[in-house]
Design a protein around this motif. Structure first.
Motif, PDB file in Angstrom:
ATOM      1  N   HIS A 198       2.810   5.056  11.782  1.00 19.62           N
ATOM      2  CA  HIS A 198       1.783   5.569  11.237  1.00 19.62           C
ATOM      3  C   HIS A 198       1.138   4.052  10.330  1.00 19.62           C
ATOM      4  O   HIS A 198       1.726   3.264  10.108  1.00 19.62           O
ATOM      5  CB  HIS A 198       2.628   6.412  10.009  1.00 19.62           C
ATOM      6  N   PRO A 199      -0.179   4.172   9.954  1.00 15.46           N
ATOM      7  CA  PRO A 199      -0.723   3.166   9.202  1.00 15.46           C
ATOM      8  C   PRO A 199      -0.195   2.699   8.074  1.00 15.46           C
ATOM      9  O   PRO A 199      -0.138   1.461   7.628  1.00 15.46           O
ATOM     10  CB  PRO A 199      -2.142   3.578   9.158  1.00 15.46           C
ATOM     11  N   SER A 200       0.629   3.670   7.200  1.00 13.02           N
ATOM     12  CA  SER A 200       0.936   3.460   5.940  1.00 13.02           C
ATOM     13  C   SER A 200       2.267   2.551   6.150  1.00 13.02           C
ATOM     14  O   SER A 200       2.666   1.494   5.267  1.00 13.02           O
ATOM     15  CB  SER A 200       1.463   4.571   5.096  1.00 13.02           C
ATOM     16  N   ILE A 201       3.197   2.594   7.434  1.00 19.29           N
ATOM     17  CA  ILE A 201       4.364   1.630   7.736  1.00 19.29           C
ATOM     18  C   ILE A 201       3.673   0.356   7.751  1.00 19.29           C
ATOM     19  O   ILE A 201       4.471  -0.450   7.281  1.00 19.29           O
ATOM     20  CB  ILE A 201       4.930   2.555   8.784  1.00 19.29           C
ATOM     21  N   GLY A 202       2.541   0.082   8.323  1.00 17.05           N
ATOM     22  CA  GLY A 202       1.943  -1.285   8.632  1.00 17.05           C
ATOM     23  C   GLY A 202       1.576  -1.660   7.228  1.00 17.05           C
ATOM     24  O   GLY A 202       2.116  -3.083   7.040  1.00 17.05           O
TER      25      GLY A 202
END
Length: 131
Positions: A7-11
């Motif tokens: 997920h982009p939030s993990i990055g």
């Protein structure tokens, strides 16, 4: 095999951890868990005050530089607002107080020059005789 896309939030969280390396040591010590940190980061946001203690040393040095400049500006403001006559009066009072204390010391013989009792004693505390 298929690659799992994160997920982009993990990055974004990984980038946040890179900016706050002390978080890694907290997790390694067992004081925090990655899940807790991620949830706090997601809810509080990246700019929350609670993250300041985990930042790199360079950020802390910048904040100390800001504190020093803030201190200097406050000092300059205080100097500008001082009344010269009032400061002169305070210095005059301090000078009189110091003079009075010096007079008391000289009256009771507590000055450096009046140590006549110590001048009679020998310079060497132990006297050794040659046989």
């Amino acid at each position: 095999m298929t690659e799992k896309k994160e997920h982009p939030s993990i990055g974004e969280f990984k980038e946040f951890v890179k900016k706050h390396p002390k978080l890694i040591t907290e997790v390694r010590k067992g004081e925090k868990k990655w899940q807790e940190l991620f949830e706090d980061w997601y809810l509080l946001g990246e700019n929350d005050v609670s993250w300041k203690k985990y930042r790199e040393e360079s950020d802390e040095s910048e904040s100390t530089a800001e504190k020093k400049s803030d201190f200097m500006s406050r000092m300059m403001t205080a100097v500008k607002s001082m009344d010269a006559n009032q400061m002169n009066q305070h210095l005059y009072n301090m000078n009189n107080t110091i003079s009075s204390i010096q007079n008391l010391f000289s009256t009771f013989g507590l000055t450096k020059g009046s140590s006549s009792s110590q001048s009679n004693t020998p310079n060497h505390p132990f006297s050794f005789r040659k046989d």
